[in-house]
Design an enzyme around this catalytic site. Structure first.
Site, PDB file in Angstrom:
ATOM      1  CG  ASN A   9      -1.747   1.226   1.367  1.00  0.00           C
ATOM      2  OD1 ASN A   9      -1.776   2.056   0.453  1.00  0.00           O
ATOM      3  ND2 ASN A   9      -2.434   1.361   2.494  1.00  0.00           N
ATOM      4  CE  LYS A  11      -0.190   3.191   4.822  1.00  0.00           C
ATOM      5  NZ  LYS A  11      -0.095   3.292   6.264  1.00  0.00           N
ATOM      6  CG  HIS A  95      -5.823   1.875   5.320  1.00  0.00           C
ATOM      7  ND1 HIS A  95      -5.367   2.781   6.247  1.00  0.00           N
ATOM      8  CD2 HIS A  95      -4.807   1.008   5.094  1.00  0.00           C
ATOM      9  CE1 HIS A  95      -4.119   2.472   6.556  1.00  0.00           C
ATOM     10  NE2 HIS A  95      -3.754   1.399   5.878  1.00  0.00           N
ATOM     11  CD  GLU A  97      -2.862   5.501   6.888  1.00  0.00           C
ATOM     12  OE1 GLU A  97      -2.795   5.546   5.655  1.00  0.00           O
ATOM     13  OE2 GLU A  97      -1.941   5.033   7.596  1.00  0.00           O
ATOM     14  CD  GLU A 182      -3.337  -2.402   7.356  1.00  0.00           C
ATOM     15  OE1 GLU A 182      -2.342  -2.742   6.715  1.00  0.00           O
ATOM     16  OE2 GLU A 182      -3.823  -1.267   7.291  1.00  0.00           O
ATOM     17  N   GLY A 188       2.498   2.459  10.775  1.00  0.00           N
ATOM     18  CA  GLY A 188       3.433   3.574  10.617  1.00  0.00           C
ATOM     19  C   GLY A 188       4.166   3.949  11.888  1.00  0.00           C
ATOM     20  CB  SER A 228       5.240  -1.709  12.007  1.00  0.00           C
ATOM     21  OG  SER A 228       4.863  -0.373  12.294  1.00  0.00           O
TER      22      SER A 228
HETATM   23  P1  13P Z   1       3.111   0.512   7.650  1.00  0.00           P
HETATM   24  O1  13P Z   1       3.648  -0.776   7.088  1.00  0.00           O
HETATM   25  O2  13P Z   1       3.838   1.713   7.170  1.00  0.00           O
HETATM   26  O3  13P Z   1       2.996   0.447   9.150  1.00  0.00           O
HETATM   27  O4  13P Z   1       1.624   0.684   7.094  1.00  0.00           O
HETATM   28  C1  13P Z   1       0.744  -0.388   7.204  1.00  0.00           C
HETATM   29  C2  13P Z   1      -0.482  -0.085   6.442  1.00  0.00           C
HETATM   30  O5  13P Z   1      -1.240   0.796   6.794  1.00  0.00           O
HETATM   31  C3  13P Z   1      -0.734  -0.856   5.208  1.00  0.00           C
HETATM   32  O6  13P Z   1      -2.008  -0.637   4.725  1.00  0.00           O
END
Ligand code: 13P
Length: 276
Positions: A9, A11, A95, A97, A182, A188, A228
């Site tokens: 992803n 982002k 997600h 986010e 997740e 992150g 992560s």
């Molecule tokens: P990270 O791997 O940067 O923690 O992000 C995970 C994520 O949100 C994947 O969709």
């Protein structure tokens, strides 16, 4: 058992030029030779160019969101046929986010507005149905916040999310889905969920989905872990029996680290295929 799925992803990272450079680097690493399914999810603006660049490889293309209507006066939204036209096969839905957490007190409300776009289980459910209707495979993200985990609510939160996200789906459709567990606090942050606990929650997700679709349909269901995931923790996570792959954020922005995570999935698949 299907191959593990390693999805990147990206982002909100990547102009078209940057995305094409990363795809070239990935192609040099010959991920097709490995025993794992690989998918990359660039921003919408790079999908067309990345689709062209991926021709002749087995790497699948994913989008990071989708709207549930086919067309109409929905400024800023992207409809399922717009994605299928670009060769997209997977779509991330729900997600953290994009999910809203406005009911949860947050220390910095401004940050909350910046990070979340008011998604909820009802909109996730509509998007999942629309995606399936158009032949897109949803990657449905679920996960608890730190406050929910600390309050001992993890299983209740996950159970409610999964049930609401799947409401009204045919059992056969549920069997085609991908879930990603997740935990919000692991995204992150560099703070990965410990592998046995990630495995336990992934098993819970599979159990709830199986109750809704039956054992036979559930054979095709995949439950990924995300939060992560890095080359140095990927093996531990992917070797867990109830984790069917990874949804990788930050580490998918480097061809070297993403390829290393895929190679862990490959080694585990070989190990399993050899009956060990
Ligand atoms: P990270 O791997 O940067 O923690 O992000 C995970 C994520 O949100 C994947 O969709």
């Amino acid at each position: 058992m299907p191959d593990q799925l390693i999805a990147g992803n990206w982002k909100m990272h990547g102009t078209v030029a940057w995305s094409l450079a990363l795809v070239e680097e990935l192609k040099h690493r010959n991920l097709d030779a490995l025993n794992a399914e690989v998918c990359i999810c660039p921003p919408f603006t790079a999908l067309y160019a990345v689709h062209q660049a991926l021709r002749g490889t087995e790497i699948k293309l994913g989008a990071q969101d989708v709207f549930w209507k086919d067309q109409g006066a929905y400024t800023s939204q992207i409809a399922p046929p717009m994605l299928t036209e670009l060769g997209v096969s997977y779509v991330i839905i729900g997600h953290s986010e994009t999910r809203g957490r406005f009911g949860v007190p947050e220390p910095d409300f401004t940050d909350e507005i910046l990070r979340h776009f008011g998604e909820n289980d009802a909109t996730v459910n509509l998007k999942v149905k629309a995606a399936l209707l158009h032949g897109l495979t949803p990657i449905i993200c679920v996960g608890e916040t730190l406050a929910e985990r600390q309050a001992g609510q993890t299983d209740a939160v996950i159970t409610a999310q999964v049930k609401r996200d799947l409401q009204g789906l045919d059992p056969a459709e549920i069997g085609c889905l991908v879930f990603a567990y997740e935990p919000v606090w692991a995204i992150g942050t560099g703070e990965v969920c410990d592998a046995p606990e990630a495995n336990r929650v992934c098993a819970l997700i599979r159990r709830i989905a199986t109750e809704l679709c039956g054992e036979e349909n559930a054979q095709g269901l995949r439950v990924l872990y995300g939060g992560s995931v890095k080359p140095d923790n990927a093996h531990d996570l992917l070797a867990q029996p109830h984790i069917d792959g990874a949804l990788v954020g930050g580490a998918s922005l480097s061809a070297a680290s993403f390829a290393e995570i895929v190679s862990h999935a490959h080694k585990i698949a070989n190990h399993r295929n050899n009956g060990a």
